[in-house]
Design a protein around this motif. Structure first.
Motif, PDB file in Angstrom:
ATOM      1  N   THR A  95       0.844  -1.208   0.000  1.00 53.30           N
ATOM      2  CA  THR A  95       0.000   0.000   0.000  1.00 53.30           C
ATOM      3  C   THR A  95       0.877   1.255   0.000  1.00 53.30           C
ATOM      4  O   THR A  95       0.476   2.305  -0.515  1.00 53.30           O
ATOM      5  CB  THR A  95      -0.967  -0.037   1.205  1.00 53.30           C
ATOM      6  N   GLY A 118     -12.454   2.816   2.375  1.00 50.96           N
ATOM      7  CA  GLY A 118     -12.063   1.642   3.170  1.00 50.96           C
ATOM      8  C   GLY A 118     -10.817   1.992   3.958  1.00 50.96           C
ATOM      9  O   GLY A 118      -9.777   1.343   3.835  1.00 50.96           O
ATOM     10  N   THR A 119     -10.942   3.007   4.811  1.00 48.98           N
ATOM     11  CA  THR A 119      -9.742   3.632   5.405  1.00 48.98           C
ATOM     12  C   THR A 119      -9.055   2.772   6.465  1.00 48.98           C
ATOM     13  O   THR A 119      -7.869   2.936   6.726  1.00 48.98           O
ATOM     14  CB  THR A 119     -10.102   5.037   5.961  1.00 48.98           C
ATOM     15  N   CYS A 123      -4.345   4.800   7.615  1.00 49.18           N
ATOM     16  CA  CYS A 123      -2.944   5.015   7.194  1.00 49.18           C
ATOM     17  C   CYS A 123      -2.850   5.771   5.859  1.00 49.18           C
ATOM     18  O   CYS A 123      -1.986   6.649   5.702  1.00 49.18           O
ATOM     19  CB  CYS A 123      -2.185   3.695   7.142  1.00 49.18           C
ATOM     20  N   ILE A 124      -3.739   5.461   4.908  1.00 49.23           N
ATOM     21  CA  ILE A 124      -3.675   6.142   3.604  1.00 49.23           C
ATOM     22  C   ILE A 124      -4.133   7.595   3.764  1.00 49.23           C
ATOM     23  O   ILE A 124      -3.451   8.530   3.328  1.00 49.23           O
ATOM     24  CB  ILE A 124      -4.559   5.411   2.560  1.00 49.23           C
ATOM     25  N   ASP A 141     -15.426   4.259   5.711  1.00 48.28           N
ATOM     26  CA  ASP A 141     -15.317   2.836   6.044  1.00 48.28           C
ATOM     27  C   ASP A 141     -16.693   2.365   6.486  1.00 48.28           C
ATOM     28  O   ASP A 141     -17.494   3.141   7.018  1.00 48.28           O
ATOM     29  CB  ASP A 141     -14.286   2.561   7.148  1.00 48.28           C
ATOM     30  N   SER A 143     -17.001   0.054   8.695  1.00 54.31           N
ATOM     31  CA  SER A 143     -16.839  -0.467  10.057  1.00 54.31           C
ATOM     32  C   SER A 143     -16.654   0.675  11.067  1.00 54.31           C
ATOM     33  O   SER A 143     -15.722   1.484  10.947  1.00 54.31           O
ATOM     34  CB  SER A 143     -15.610  -1.398  10.086  1.00 54.31           C
ATOM     35  N   ALA A 146     -13.242   0.343  12.739  1.00 56.51           N
ATOM     36  CA  ALA A 146     -12.122   0.877  11.957  1.00 56.51           C
ATOM     37  C   ALA A 146     -12.109   2.398  12.044  1.00 56.51           C
ATOM     38  O   ALA A 146     -11.048   3.005  12.252  1.00 56.51           O
ATOM     39  CB  ALA A 146     -12.240   0.420  10.500  1.00 56.51           C
ATOM     40  N   GLY A 166     -19.976   4.479   5.929  1.00 56.24           N
ATOM     41  CA  GLY A 166     -20.870   4.042   4.866  1.00 56.24           C
ATOM     42  C   GLY A 166     -20.133   3.153   3.891  1.00 56.24           C
ATOM     43  O   GLY A 166     -18.916   2.976   3.979  1.00 56.24           O
ATOM     44  N   SER A 167     -20.875   2.614   2.941  1.00 52.70           N
ATOM     45  CA  SER A 167     -20.270   1.700   1.984  1.00 52.70           C
ATOM     46  C   SER A 167     -19.604   2.470   0.844  1.00 52.70           C
ATOM     47  O   SER A 167     -20.193   3.412   0.293  1.00 52.70           O
ATOM     48  CB  SER A 167     -21.344   0.759   1.420  1.00 52.70           C
ATOM     49  N   LEU A 168     -18.405   2.106   0.552  1.00 50.22           N
ATOM     50  CA  LEU A 168     -17.625   2.664  -0.559  1.00 50.22           C
ATOM     51  C   LEU A 168     -17.715   4.191  -0.573  1.00 50.22           C
ATOM     52  O   LEU A 168     -17.452   4.821   0.436  1.00 50.22           O
ATOM     53  CB  LEU A 168     -18.076   2.028  -1.872  1.00 50.22           C
ATOM     54  N   PRO A 184     -10.926  -4.774   0.648  1.00 48.63           N
ATOM     55  CA  PRO A 184     -10.636  -6.207   0.796  1.00 48.63           C
ATOM     56  C   PRO A 184     -10.613  -6.873  -0.573  1.00 48.63           C
ATOM     57  O   PRO A 184     -11.457  -6.568  -1.421  1.00 48.63           O
ATOM     58  CB  PRO A 184     -11.823  -6.720   1.621  1.00 48.63           C
ATOM     59  N   ILE A 203     -13.938  -8.699   7.482  1.00 52.44           N
ATOM     60  CA  ILE A 203     -14.472  -7.667   6.573  1.00 52.44           C
ATOM     61  C   ILE A 203     -13.335  -6.871   5.916  1.00 52.44           C
ATOM     62  O   ILE A 203     -13.533  -6.209   4.899  1.00 52.44           O
ATOM     63  CB  ILE A 203     -15.434  -6.730   7.341  1.00 52.44           C
ATOM     64  N   SER A 204     -12.141  -6.952   6.501  1.00 51.67           N
ATOM     65  CA  SER A 204     -11.028  -6.173   5.943  1.00 51.67           C
ATOM     66  C   SER A 204     -10.266  -6.919   4.856  1.00 51.67           C
ATOM     67  O   SER A 204      -9.461  -6.331   4.153  1.00 51.67           O
ATOM     68  CB  SER A 204     -10.061  -5.749   7.061  1.00 51.67           C
TER      69      SER A 204
HETATM   70  C1  LIG Z   1      -7.754  -4.131   3.294  1.00 51.95           C
HETATM   71  S1  LIG Z   1      -8.477  -3.111   4.552  1.00 51.95           S
HETATM   72  C2  LIG Z   1      -7.553  -1.627   4.190  1.00 51.95           C
HETATM   73  C3  LIG Z   1      -7.434  -0.689   5.326  1.00 51.95           C
HETATM   74  C4  LIG Z   1      -6.454   0.465   5.060  1.00 51.95           C
HETATM   75  N1  LIG Z   1      -6.931   1.307   3.981  1.00 51.95           N
HETATM   76  C5  LIG Z   1      -5.091  -0.078   4.733  1.00 51.95           C
HETATM   77  O1  LIG Z   1      -4.643   0.071   3.591  1.00 51.95           O
HETATM   78  O2  LIG Z   1      -4.439  -0.679   5.611  1.00 51.95           O
HETATM   79  C6  LIG Z   1     -10.060  -2.796   3.846  1.00 51.95           C
HETATM   80  C7  LIG Z   1     -10.963  -1.836   4.644  1.00 51.95           C
HETATM   81  O3  LIG Z   1     -12.163  -1.656   3.862  1.00 51.95           O
HETATM   82  C8  LIG Z   1     -13.281  -1.666   4.732  1.00 51.95           C
HETATM   83  N2  LIG Z   1     -14.449  -2.063   3.919  1.00 51.95           N
HETATM   84  C9  LIG Z   1     -14.840  -3.304   3.551  1.00 51.95           C
HETATM   85  N3  LIG Z   1     -15.930  -3.236   2.764  1.00 51.95           N
HETATM   86  C10 LIG Z   1     -16.226  -1.900   2.631  1.00 51.95           C
HETATM   87  C11 LIG Z   1     -17.240  -1.175   1.951  1.00 51.95           C
HETATM   88  N4  LIG Z   1     -18.168  -1.782   1.216  1.00 51.95           N
HETATM   89  N5  LIG Z   1     -17.244   0.169   2.052  1.00 51.95           N
HETATM   90  C12 LIG Z   1     -16.305   0.811   2.792  1.00 51.95           C
HETATM   91  N6  LIG Z   1     -15.333   0.181   3.456  1.00 51.95           N
HETATM   92  C13 LIG Z   1     -15.277  -1.151   3.382  1.00 51.95           C
HETATM   93  C14 LIG Z   1     -12.918  -2.619   5.848  1.00 51.95           C
HETATM   94  O4  LIG Z   1     -13.665  -2.348   7.011  1.00 51.95           O
HETATM   95  C15 LIG Z   1     -11.418  -2.338   6.000  1.00 51.95           C
HETATM   96  O5  LIG Z   1     -11.204  -1.337   6.971  1.00 51.95           O
END
Ligand SMILES: C[S@@+](CC[C@H](N)C(=O)[O-])C[C@H]1O[C@@H](n2cnc3c(N)ncnc32)[C@H](O)[C@@H]1O
Length: 272
Positions: A95, A118-119, A123-124, A141, A143, A146, A166-168, A184, A203-204
């Motif tokens: 990343t 999906g924060t 970190c990003i 995010d 979650s 998170a 919220g989602s995406l 994910p 979920i991550s």
């Molecule tokens: C792979 S982790 C990445 C976290 C961080 N951005 C990183 O790079 O370490 C994916 C993140 O996406 C979130 N996530 C999963 N499905 C999601 C969705 N539909 N909308 C928003 N966030 C989502 C998860 O809760 C998780 O925190």
């Protein structure tokens, strides 16, 4: 018990892992709240019973392959220290390559909008907020857990970020000039046999039967999320490259595949 005695015991307990010495020394340094060099230079120093007990309990968890980052609650990302615990995905070096790509292509005085989708630990978003102080940074995010960790990390660095649940990109109310996402992208049955991964929130790292559900859903929504000249940087598993490019061939996007430092296709750069 001395530091040396505890380390000898720990090296044996962790001998089945890839880096038993490093792991043991990091754990002990964490418990003593000292740098790793201190532990190595003070091998005759005595530990209190409480310190020895705490070390042994963390060593037992590490022996079970729990990631060191969850034991110490620290993970380095782009040269900064981030708080992490089992509520969030542990930031990965791949990343950092996505951040490098953005930093190469965006000037430091950029004044547009940036969203991290999906924060996770933040970190990003935090890295981009500090790199582009004039930009408006958003992070979403799904979650609550998170988001709580991400807010904590943003506060630690005084990074100005609007966090949205919220989602995406659903919670975003205006077009974004830059979208960055490490969503994910794993799947059950065969994606990885790395036991450390399974300590993270499912979920991550899991996204449907092929790991592509979240990524495809985001790509479909990008035309509405991105500004006219906007672009997206999306991380994926190198093994998904062919499937993703076949999917993109049926869309109107212009895209480039960027490699990570290990030389794998890893980041998708998309424009409308
Ligand atoms: C792979 S982790 C990445 C976290 C961080 N951005 C990183 O790079 O370490 C994916 C993140 O996406 C979130 N996530 C999963 N499905 C999601 C969705 N539909 N909308 C928003 N966030 C989502 C998860 O809760 C998780 O925190």
């Amino acid at each position: 018990m001395t530091i040396q005695e505890l380390l000898c015991h720990a090296y044996k307990e962790l001998a089945h892992l890839e880096t038993p010495h490093l792991d043991a020394e990091i754990i002990l340094a964490h418990v003593l709240k000292k740098p790793r060099e201190y532990v190595l230079a003070h091998s005759e120093e005595s530990l209190s019973d409480a310190e020895a007990h705490r070390c042994n309990s963390l060593i037992a968890r590490r022996s079970n392959r729990e990631p060191v980052a969850y034991l110490t609650n620290h993970k380095a990302f782009c040269g900064r220290d981030f708080y992490v615990d089992q509520r969030v995905h542990i930031p990965k070096p791949a990343t950092e390559d996505m951040i490098d790509a953005i930093q190469r292509e965006v000037p430091n005085d950029f004044t547009g909008t940036i969203a991290d989708i999906g924060t996770g630990s933040g970190c990003i978003a935090v890295t981009l907020a500090l790199q582009f102080p004039k930009a408006a940074i958003f992070a979403t995010d799904i979650s609550d857990d998170a988001l709580a960790v991400a807010v904590q990390n943003a506060k630690q660095y005084d990074a100005h970020i609007t966090f949205l649940k919220g989602s995406l990109g659903e919670p975003l109310k205006k077009p974004m000039d830059i979208v960055a996402a490490n969503l994910p992208y794993g799947w059950h049955n065969g994606w990885t046999d790395d036991a450390e991964v399974f300590f993270q929130p499912e979920i991550s790292y899991i996204s449907g039967s092929d790991g592509l559900s979240a990524l495809y859903e985001l790509i479909k929504k990008l035309p509405r999320m991105l500004s006219k000249s906007g672009r997206a940087y999306l991380e994926f598993d190198p093994r998904q490259m062919q499937t993703i490019t076949e999917f993109l061939a049926k869309t109107n996007y212009t895209y480039t595949l960027l490699k990570d430092t290990a030389g794998f296709d890893r980041i998708l750069r998309l424009t409308k």
